[in-house]
Design a protein around this motif. Structure first.
Motif, PDB file in Angstrom:
ATOM      1  N   MET B 604    -106.306 125.537  -1.114  1.00  0.00           N
ATOM      2  CA  MET B 604    -106.406 124.323  -1.943  1.00  0.00           C
ATOM      3  C   MET B 604    -107.180 123.249  -1.209  1.00  0.00           C
ATOM      4  O   MET B 604    -108.027 122.556  -1.791  1.00  0.00           O
ATOM      5  N   LEU B 605    -106.895 123.135   0.105  1.00  0.00           N
ATOM      6  CA  LEU B 605    -107.571 122.124   0.915  1.00  0.00           C
ATOM      7  C   LEU B 605    -109.072 122.408   0.941  1.00  0.00           C
ATOM      8  O   LEU B 605    -109.897 121.507   0.707  1.00  0.00           O
ATOM      9  N   ALA B 606    -109.408 123.667   1.199  1.00  0.00           N
ATOM     10  CA  ALA B 606    -110.823 124.045   1.254  1.00  0.00           C
ATOM     11  C   ALA B 606    -111.514 123.703  -0.062  1.00  0.00           C
ATOM     12  O   ALA B 606    -112.604 123.128  -0.088  1.00  0.00           O
ATOM     13  N   ARG B 607    -110.837 124.011  -1.139  1.00  0.00           N
ATOM     14  CA  ARG B 607    -111.386 123.742  -2.471  1.00  0.00           C
ATOM     15  C   ARG B 607    -111.585 122.232  -2.682  1.00  0.00           C
ATOM     16  O   ARG B 607    -112.562 121.784  -3.275  1.00  0.00           O
ATOM     17  N   SER B 608    -110.633 121.452  -2.179  1.00  0.00           N
ATOM     18  CA  SER B 608    -110.717 120.000  -2.387  1.00  0.00           C
ATOM     19  C   SER B 608    -111.798 119.361  -1.540  1.00  0.00           C
ATOM     20  O   SER B 608    -112.461 118.411  -1.966  1.00  0.00           O
ATOM     21  N   ILE B 609    -111.972 119.863  -0.314  1.00  0.00           N
ATOM     22  CA  ILE B 609    -112.931 119.235   0.592  1.00  0.00           C
ATOM     23  C   ILE B 609    -114.358 119.614   0.251  1.00  0.00           C
ATOM     24  O   ILE B 609    -115.269 118.790   0.246  1.00  0.00           O
ATOM     25  N   LYS B 610    -114.550 120.884  -0.089  1.00  0.00           N
ATOM     26  CA  LYS B 610    -115.916 121.356  -0.333  1.00  0.00           C
ATOM     27  C   LYS B 610    -116.428 120.790  -1.665  1.00  0.00           C
ATOM     28  O   LYS B 610    -115.797 120.933  -2.701  1.00  0.00           O
ATOM     29  N   ASP B 611    -117.574 120.142  -1.569  1.00  0.00           N
ATOM     30  CA  ASP B 611    -118.176 119.573  -2.764  1.00  0.00           C
ATOM     31  C   ASP B 611    -118.911 120.671  -3.514  1.00  0.00           C
ATOM     32  O   ASP B 611    -119.782 121.336  -2.951  1.00  0.00           O
ATOM     33  N   ASP B 612    -118.549 120.885  -4.765  1.00  0.00           N
ATOM     34  CA  ASP B 612    -119.170 121.980  -5.510  1.00  0.00           C
ATOM     35  C   ASP B 612    -119.896 121.435  -6.728  1.00  0.00           C
ATOM     36  O   ASP B 612    -119.292 121.197  -7.770  1.00  0.00           O
ATOM     37  N   PRO B 613    -121.182 121.216  -6.605  1.00  0.00           N
ATOM     38  CA  PRO B 613    -121.915 120.593  -7.710  1.00  0.00           C
ATOM     39  C   PRO B 613    -122.312 121.578  -8.816  1.00  0.00           C
ATOM     40  O   PRO B 613    -122.819 121.159  -9.851  1.00  0.00           O
ATOM     41  N   GLY B 614    -122.079 122.874  -8.629  1.00  0.00           N
ATOM     42  CA  GLY B 614    -122.512 123.842  -9.626  1.00  0.00           C
ATOM     43  C   GLY B 614    -124.003 124.096  -9.520  1.00  0.00           C
ATOM     44  O   GLY B 614    -124.635 123.749  -8.527  1.00  0.00           O
ATOM     45  N   PHE B 615    -124.582 124.683 -10.586  1.00  0.00           N
ATOM     46  CA  PHE B 615    -126.023 124.911 -10.538  1.00  0.00           C
ATOM     47  C   PHE B 615    -126.600 124.743 -11.951  1.00  0.00           C
ATOM     48  O   PHE B 615    -125.856 124.650 -12.927  1.00  0.00           O
ATOM     49  N   HIS B 616    -127.932 124.697 -12.022  1.00  0.00           N
ATOM     50  CA  HIS B 616    -128.571 124.542 -13.326  1.00  0.00           C
ATOM     51  C   HIS B 616    -129.347 125.784 -13.716  1.00  0.00           C
ATOM     52  O   HIS B 616    -129.979 126.415 -12.883  1.00  0.00           O
ATOM     53  N   ILE B 617    -129.260 126.122 -14.986  1.00  0.00           N
ATOM     54  CA  ILE B 617    -130.189 127.116 -15.520  1.00  0.00           C
ATOM     55  C   ILE B 617    -131.313 126.306 -16.147  1.00  0.00           C
ATOM     56  O   ILE B 617    -131.082 125.449 -17.005  1.00  0.00           O
ATOM     57  N   HIS B 618    -132.542 126.572 -15.680  1.00  0.00           N
ATOM     58  CA  HIS B 618    -133.636 125.704 -16.108  1.00  0.00           C
ATOM     59  C   HIS B 618    -134.085 125.996 -17.524  1.00  0.00           C
ATOM     60  O   HIS B 618    -133.934 127.100 -18.034  1.00  0.00           O
ATOM     61  N   LYS B 619    -134.629 124.966 -18.096  1.00  0.00           N
ATOM     62  CA  LYS B 619    -135.079 124.985 -19.475  1.00  0.00           C
ATOM     63  C   LYS B 619    -135.979 126.195 -19.767  1.00  0.00           C
ATOM     64  O   LYS B 619    -135.770 126.898 -20.751  1.00  0.00           O
ATOM     65  N   GLU B 620    -136.935 126.464 -18.859  1.00  0.00           N
ATOM     66  CA  GLU B 620    -137.876 127.562 -19.075  1.00  0.00           C
ATOM     67  C   GLU B 620    -137.129 128.891 -19.143  1.00  0.00           C
ATOM     68  O   GLU B 620    -137.424 129.746 -19.979  1.00  0.00           O
ATOM     69  N   GLU B 621    -136.188 129.029 -18.247  1.00  0.00           N
ATOM     70  CA  GLU B 621    -135.409 130.262 -18.200  1.00  0.00           C
ATOM     71  C   GLU B 621    -134.625 130.455 -19.504  1.00  0.00           C
ATOM     72  O   GLU B 621    -134.531 131.556 -20.041  1.00  0.00           O
ATOM     73  N   VAL B 622    -134.072 129.348 -20.009  1.00  0.00           N
ATOM     74  CA  VAL B 622    -133.315 129.407 -21.264  1.00  0.00           C
ATOM     75  C   VAL B 622    -134.222 129.858 -22.397  1.00  0.00           C
ATOM     76  O   VAL B 622    -133.873 130.763 -23.177  1.00  0.00           O
ATOM     77  N   ILE B 623    -135.399 129.252 -22.472  1.00  0.00           N
ATOM     78  CA  ILE B 623    -136.333 129.601 -23.552  1.00  0.00           C
ATOM     79  C   ILE B 623    -136.710 131.075 -23.465  1.00  0.00           C
ATOM     80  O   ILE B 623    -136.720 131.802 -24.467  1.00  0.00           O
ATOM     81  N   GLU B 624    -136.957 131.528 -22.219  1.00  0.00           N
ATOM     82  CA  GLU B 624    -137.323 132.925 -21.988  1.00  0.00           C
ATOM     83  C   GLU B 624    -136.206 133.866 -22.465  1.00  0.00           C
ATOM     84  O   GLU B 624    -136.453 134.834 -23.176  1.00  0.00           O
TER      85      GLU B 624
END
Lengths: 340, 630
Positions: B604-624
């Motif tokens: 739980m501590l590790a999860r709380s301390i580590k900043d997890d911003p996620g990731f993006h799927i780019h617009k071009e990839e979505v269109i593709e």
């Protein structure tokens, strides 16, 4: 109750009731009731069943019509049915009718539930009181007014209200004699109660109905209904205790009993209270509550009770006693009768 | 199947078994978690099914010695516990995960991390419980585990029950909170509450029920836990405790649990019947109202499981009337389904056969439920085979029919391939006939005086014929499940590829996107214009939803192994506590338990301390991606 019975007769679906009453063995089935409580319970069961069959019929008819009439047919693939949102009148109809049906069912439900739970005994009432204690895996019966203790076979007089007070020495059990009355739990450290009566003389099967351990399925008992006179005689005889053993073998058996068994079992007033009282052992219906009542089964039981009732408290005497000793013990136990 | 499920892989993936395994252990994608729930639950469903077969083999003939005494009690306990907690619940969560975000037009659930944690807790809870078979014997107190039998009289197996359910229950509770928040917060624009598909509604109410019911179970399990391991006396009469308290606590949880199970099945049936009748659901508002009312009444009726406890006629009749009242909203539902069929154009595929077969079967279970609500008559029914028949009609004939209907219906959406219809129909008819053979006659067995949880019955009691029929029926059901497994394998290899609108008459949002959906579900969040949003668009001549936003980068949560590790640490802790009951190893076992708890908090501590911003799927990839899928 007369009114309900009358309305039952008027019901064309009464046929179902007849059909059901052919179900099961006499003395064991809730559908062949032999006492006041069981009879009224069976009436209530059938009455609710008839309402439910009525509901089922309405549903099945509408349902069957719908799935046959409106199934997809060839050549109308492009057909789009009308998108009906609902219908206030219909929806009100199938809200109100069930409410009415439930009110009709609720009236006898309330009155009979109170009637069947009424175990209050006023002074001077002509009832038989029995204290029942559940043990893993046998039943102890005590008659406080008659000052009798017995086990496994509950003797009651016909036609009299019997008030049963329940408790348990170990885990939760439930006391159920399907042909006479519904069940009530026997809870450790608490008392609960029910009442029953039997119309006819006979033996009714009883059983434990709450999971209580390995031999829950074998925790049978019998209810023996006898005439009121016979009951009076029996309770007097029980107080006098069993007649003394007469044969040499039985006398030898008595000595073996005193040395090996009396710390747990009692005969008459003497002996331990942690195992079944054996005063009228020879008069019992079954060995271990469900086996045929003969010496062969008794000896098998004494040798290894756990083989017949898994988890039974009684230790095995196979290595403790010789075959001769066990024979003598069986002769003694089969001499324990209060019948004159 | 996995090939279909992640046609859109995340960046930085290598191939090979370990990366495949890693991907599934660390996924937070609701669609993959759905598949995990489905196969995790499926595994336990098979185990529970085998246990059921053992029971039926033992009861096929009188005085059988195949499985007796304590062993029989172990099998019935594990059958009930497994089927309720480890098969039915995960199956429901499988459908929730697969469908809810898609039905409300969301890209994931509100808390993807918690979602994964919920699954792994359930799964490890199930493993803990089933480990008991190999580590000293299974619990044998019935799935209801009545004290003092469970708290004082039974061996180590009960500790597995207590801790296994505690861990699995925590997972369920988390999952429910997650779906509550998801449904409240993540609906697409225009998706008002009264436009929610009925499955979403029922899941919403189910989640509310879980939120209020499961804590009761948690508390009860803790009490038994302390009674068993630390000599507390909550349920010990001799020392001032009270065993009846457990019955109250258990049923305050246990009765809502039954509705937790059945409501989502109601939801599935509502979707499937509407879709395959080509009609909107008849009486939508009253369906919603009925669902809420059933959910509310669920908490008002627990004593009807305890009529024979001896609480007295006043308590019994009050709860009897409350119980009868539930028949009213349930009846509303039944008639609304029939009138959804009425005037429609009904297609009978396997999904709809299960849905249509559900109606009379569930009504049977419902009417016996009303009969059971009459207290003094219940004194006769209680703990007899009449009750066994009743709750199998409700749970198998209701819930499992509903779930199977849902599986056949949403399978193409989950995996991109249809299940085979011929095998499906064989599966349905075997299961349907087998089910009624097994359980219909048990009503009579109960009335004839046969109690439940009996490992045998005597010759001459007259129970022989019906028991034999029941066993034959059970075998038919068993074969039906084997046919279903064959169907699943067949579909994985040769199944017909599914279109986005797999049944061509889909009504709700999930059918407006590809099958299986891309990782981000909706390239553009849809704009919802009414009930049955996708149907509405199709009737307006369009083939996809109106978008509520332009195509853009899509933010996604990153996967994480932490939920799996947290579940492992709780498993370690549980096993430590379980073995602390053995005198010889009490101290080291308690130390292991403590280590597991510490490990859990470190995660739980590790999860709380580590900043997890996620990731993006780019617009071009979505269109593709969107180009390829239609």
């Amino acid at each position: 109750m007369k009114k309900w019975r009358l309305s039952l007769r008027l019901f064309p679906l009464f046929a179902i009731a007849l059909l059901l009453s052919g179900c099961g063995k006499e003395g064991l089935s809730t559908l062949i009731p032999m006492g006041t409580v069981a009879k009224e319970q069976a009436d209530l069961m059938l009455f609710s069943l008839l309402i439910m069959v009525l509901v089922m019929v309405v549903v099945i008819v509408l349902f069957t019509y719908a799935i046959i009439k409106f199934r997809k047919k060839r050549g109308q693939e492009d057909f789009i049915p009308k998108q009906v949102e609902g219908n206030a009148k219909l929806e009100l109809l199938w809200t109100i009718i069930p409410i009415i049906l439930l009110i009709i069912l609720a009236v006898p439900t309330i009155s009979k539930t109170f009637a069947h739970s009424d175990t209050h005994v006023a002074k001077g009432d002509d009832v038989i009181k029995v204290k029942v204690t559940g043990h893993q895996y046998w039943w102890e019966f005590e008659y406080p007014d008659q000052k009798i203790k017995t086990a496994q076979d509950l003797v009651i007089p016909t036609g009299k209200k019997v008030v049963v007070e329940l408790t348990s020495k170990d885990v939760i059990h439930a006391f159920w004699v399907p042909a006479l009355a519904g069940k009530i739990d026997a809870n450790p450290g608490q008392t609960t109660s029910l009442w029953l009566d039997a119309d006819k003389e006979g033996t009714y099967k009883g059983r434990c109905a709450e999971l209580c351990g390995s031999s829950h399925a074998l925790m049978y008992f019998n209810v023996k209904a006898v005439s009121p006179d016979e009951f009076k005689q029996w309770s007097k005889d029980m107080k006098d205790g069993p007649s003394a053993p007469t044969t040499a073998s039985a006398k030898k058996g008595e000595q073996i009993f005193k040395n090996n068994c009396m710390s747990c079992h009692a005969v008459g007033e003497k002996g331990g209270q942690t195992a079944p009282n054996l005063s009228n052992f020879a008069d019992r219906e079954n060995i271990a509550g469900f086996k045929e009542h003969n010496k062969k089964n008794l000896k098998a039981w004494i040798k290894n009770p756990g083989k017949i009732k898994p988890g039974a408290e009684m230790p095995s005497f196979e290595d403790e006693l010789s075959d001769d000793q066990i024979n003598a013990l069986a002769d003694y136990l089969f001499s324990l009768s209060v019948k004159k | 199947m996995s090939v279909n499920a992640h046609s859109l892989s995340q960046p930085k993936q290598n191939s090979g078994f370990f990366s495949w395994l890693w991907e599934w252990l660390s996924t937070v994608d609701h669609k993959k978690i759905a598949i995990l729930y489905l196969f995790g639950g499926g595994l336990f469903f098979l185990i529970g099914g085998i246990e059921a077969m053992l029971i039926r083999i033992q009861l096929a003939v009188p005085e059988n010695t195949f499985l007796v005494g304590h062993n029989y009690n172990e099998v019935i306990t594990m059958h009930g516990t497994t089927m309720i907690f480890l098969a039915a619940m995960p199956f429901i969560f499988a459908l929730m995960n697969a469908v809810i975000p898609l039905q409300i037009g969301a890209r994931d659930v509100a808390f993807p991390f918690v979602n994964a944690l919920g699954f792994w807790l359930f799964f490890m809870g199930g493993i803990i419980l089933n480990l008991s078979w190999f580590l000293g014997g299974a619990p044998a107190g019935g799935w209801t585990a009545y004290a003092p039998l469970s708290s004082e009289f039974l061996g180590n197996g009960m500790d597995f029950y207590v801790l296994g359910l505690q861990v699995a229950g925590a997972g369920t509770l988390m999952g429910a909170i997650n779906f509550l928040v998801t449904i409240v917060n993540m609906r697409a624009p225009g998706m008002t509450f009264m436009r929610l598909p009925l499955f979403t509604w029922t899941v919403f109410i189910t989640a509310v029920l879980i939120l209020f019911a499961f804590p009761a179970l948690t508390v009860g399990l803790f009490l038994i836990f302390f009674d068993r391991l630390f000599d507390a006396n909550f349920f010990n009469e001799a020392n001032g405790g009270n065993s009846i308290i457990w019955e109250h606590i258990f049923w305050i949880f246990g009765h809502p649990e039954v509705y937790i199970l059945i409501l989502p099945a109601f939801g599935v049936i509502s979707e499937v019947i509407a879709t395959f009748s080509k009609k909107r659901l008849f009486g939508y508002s009253s369906m919603v109202f009925a669902t809420i009312l059933i959910g509310f009444l669920a908490f008002m009726v627990w004593v009807h499981h305890m009529f024979t406890v001896g609480l007295g006629p006043s308590a019994n009749t009050i709860f009897a009337i409350a119980t009868m009242a539930i028949a009213v909203p349930t009846g509303i539902k039944i008639f609304n389904w029939i009138f959804t069929l009425w005037g429609g154009q009904i297609t009978f595929n396997t999904a709809n056969l299960y849905a249509v077969g559900f109606i009379p079967t569930f009504v049977m279970g419902g009417v016996t439920g009303v009969m059971l609500a009459v207290p003094t008559a219940d004194f006769q029914y209680h703990d007899s085979y009449f009750v066994v028949a009743h709750f199998h009609y409700v749970i198998v004939g209701g819930l499992i029919f509903g779930l199977f209907s849902g599986f056949y219906y949403w399978w193409p959406k989950m995996f991109g391939r249809h299940l085979n219809e011929t095998l499906g129909k064989i599966n349905f008819w075997l299961f349907f006939i087998g089910f009624h053979l097994t359980f219909f006659f048990q009503h009579f067995l109960g009335l004839m005086g046969m109690p439940r949880r009996y490992f045998t019955y005597l010759k001459g009691e007259g129970f022989d014929a019906f028991n034999m029929v029941s066993t034959i029926g059970a075998f038919l059901m068993f074969f039906a499940v084997i046919v279903m497994l064959i169907n699943i394998a067949y579909s994985a290899v040769k199944g017909e590829k599914a279109k986005g609108d797999a049944w061509e008459q889909g009504r709700t949002l999930e059918w407006s996107i590809a099958s299986p959906p891309p990782e981000y579900n909706f390239a553009q969040t849809p704009l919802v214009k009414g009930i049955d949003a996708f149907w509405k668009e199709k009737m307006d001549g369009k083939d996809k939803m109106t978008a509520a936003e332009p195509v853009g980068d899509i933010h996604m949560p990153s996967s994480s192994i932490v939920p799996f590790l947290m579940s492992i640490s709780l498993t370690i802790a549980s096993l430590g506590f379980i073995f602390s009951a053995h005198d010889g190893v009490r101290k080291p076992a308690l130390f292991v338990a403590g280590a597991g708890v510490v490990l859990f908090f470190l995660c739980m501590l590790a999860r709380s301390i580590k900043d997890d911003p996620g990731f993006h799927i780019h617009k071009e990839e979505v269109i593709e991606t969107e180009k390829g899928v239609r």
